[in-house]
Design an enzyme around this catalytic site. Structure first.
Site, PDB file in Angstrom:
ATOM      1  CB  CYS A 278      -0.912  -0.009   1.164  1.00  0.00           C
ATOM      2  SG  CYS A 278      -2.015   1.684   1.395  1.00  0.00           S
ATOM      3  CB  CYS A 281      -0.582   2.052   5.729  1.00  0.00           C
ATOM      4  SG  CYS A 281      -1.278   0.636   5.077  1.00  0.00           S
ATOM      5  CB  CYS A 327      -5.379  -0.560   1.884  1.00  0.00           C
ATOM      6  SG  CYS A 327      -4.186  -0.983   3.312  1.00  0.00           S
ATOM      7  CB  CYS A 330      -4.464   2.950   5.626  1.00  0.00           C
ATOM      8  SG  CYS A 330      -4.250   2.980   3.595  1.00  0.00           S
ATOM      9  CB  CYS A 350      -9.083  -3.472 -12.317  1.00  0.00           C
ATOM     10  SG  CYS A 350      -8.454  -2.094 -13.438  1.00  0.00           S
TER      11      CYS A 350
HETATM   12 ZN   LIG Z   1      -2.966   0.992   3.407  1.00  0.00          ZN
END
Ligand SMILES: [Zn+2]
Length: 363
Positions: A278, A281, A327, A330, A350
């Site tokens: 991510c 984060c 995610c 976060c 995607c």
């Molecule tokens: Zn994240």
């Protein structure tokens, strides 16, 4: 079987719990012990979902030929390793329509964790046999999961269905472990899905059930989660804080659900081995092993690095019904997941390159 009965079974308001279905239906239902785990045993008041024993459960019949909506043609072989909800419905049946939100919710909540929902559209009325009508209704009802048309009743008959709606839940080895006729029992069905997702699956062998919350067990065997065990805690920050940490483009995509232009990102053509974290984060989201060339211009993956590292949320913006991917740590917007990916999952995550940070693995 007399068609008049079928008509009655659908039109009659099937009660919210299985044991309260009409006498006519019960008369036609197969013995509970062999095929109806939900029927007769469910008051839907908590507790465990009644599942058929894996050792005695029958293999699910294959999907017969038909037209697919929202998906390339799926086979049970291609879905092996996933829990599959099969819902027999038809669009003008209001009992069926009442069940759709619960099915959509299951799909949105658990598709990233290994669930595929398939609607088998077996028509009752002439207008329900017309493909364009089915496609239009699927779109307007917001059904985002794959739907197979079953105009000749081939799949319906293979499953021994007798009334609309009927739900089957298949385990990851492709066995029928749960059945429910009529509306209701939604909590029970969710419990069944969770229990089946938590069952150990290695190839097609019968394994002991690992009940309890998925992925909290760190005592071996849960290889996908070892790495993240230290840092599952949610990260919550204000927009102002995120604005300081992210580039304007990252902020727009990850906090305002923007989309980068196709073929402009850093990773759609990246073929190196490593992990995609991510960008906000650092949570591990995808691995290069699950990346494939989708031709869309966005990095595409058939599964996340760990089932619980991403969250999916129903997204009806721009007049489309899509499933947003975030995610799980976060909450950053990553992209969307579609049911037209390759084996083994049939999913296509995607993802915006700008939401990812690639870390190359030394070989
Ligand atoms: Zn994240």
């Amino acid at each position: 079987m007399a068609r008049t009965f079928l008509l009655t079974a659908c039109a009659a308001a099937l009660a919210a719990v299985a044991f309260a279905v009409t006498p006519a239906l019960r008369r036609h239902a197969p013995p509970a012990a062999s095929s109806s785990t939900g029927a007769g045993s469910s008051s839907d008041s908590g507790g465990r979902a009644p599942l058929l024993d894996a050792k005695t459960a029958a293999p699910a019949p294959a999907f017969a030929a038909g037209n697919w909506i929202n998906s390339e043609p799926l086979t049970l072989d291609s879905l092996r390793g996933r829990v599959v909800v099969v819902d027999f419905w038809t669009f003008a049946c209001f009992n069926c329509r009442n069940t759709l939100p619960a099915l959509e919710r299951l799909n949105a909540t658990y598709s990233a964790k290994g669930l595929t929902v398939v609607g088998v559209h077996t028509p009752e009325l002439e207008r329900e046999r017309v493909f364009e009508n089915v496609r239009r209704e699927v779109a307007s009802l917001g059904v985002g999961y794959p739907v197979l048309t079953d105009n000749d009743y081939a799949t319906w008959n293979a499953y021994g269905v007798e009334a609309w709606p009927t739900v089957f839940i298949l385990d990851r080895a492709g066995r029928v472990r749960y059945k429910h006729v009529g509306e209701g029992a939604y909590d029970e069905q969710e419990r069944a899905v969770k229990a089946l997702l938590a069952e150990d699956y290695k190839g097609d062998a019968d394994k002991t059930q690992t009940n309890g919350a998925t992925n909290t067990n760190t005592s071996g065997g849960v290889k996908m989660n070892e790495k993240a065990a230290e840092s599952h805690e949610k990260i919550v920050k204000s927009d102002e804080e995120w604005r300081k940490e992210l580039t304007p483009e990252q902020f727009h995509v990850m906090r305002e659900k923007g989309t980068e232009r196709a073929f402009t990102g850093a990773y759609y053509a990246n073929h190196e081995t490593g992990e995609y974290l991510c960008a906000a984060c650092g949570y591990e989201l995808f691995a290069s092993g699950a990346k494939f060339d989708s031709g869309t211009g966005w990095p595409s993956f058939y599964e996340p690095a760990a089932a619980d590292h991403v969250e999916t949320v129903r997204d009806t913006s721009y007049g489309m019904v899509r499933t947003e991917v975030r995610c799980a740590r976060c909450g950053a917007h990553l992209g969307h997941v579609f049911p037209d990916g390759p084996r083994p999952t049939g999913l296509r995550y995607c993802i915006n390159s700008v939401s990812l940070k690639f870390v190359k693995k030394d070989q």
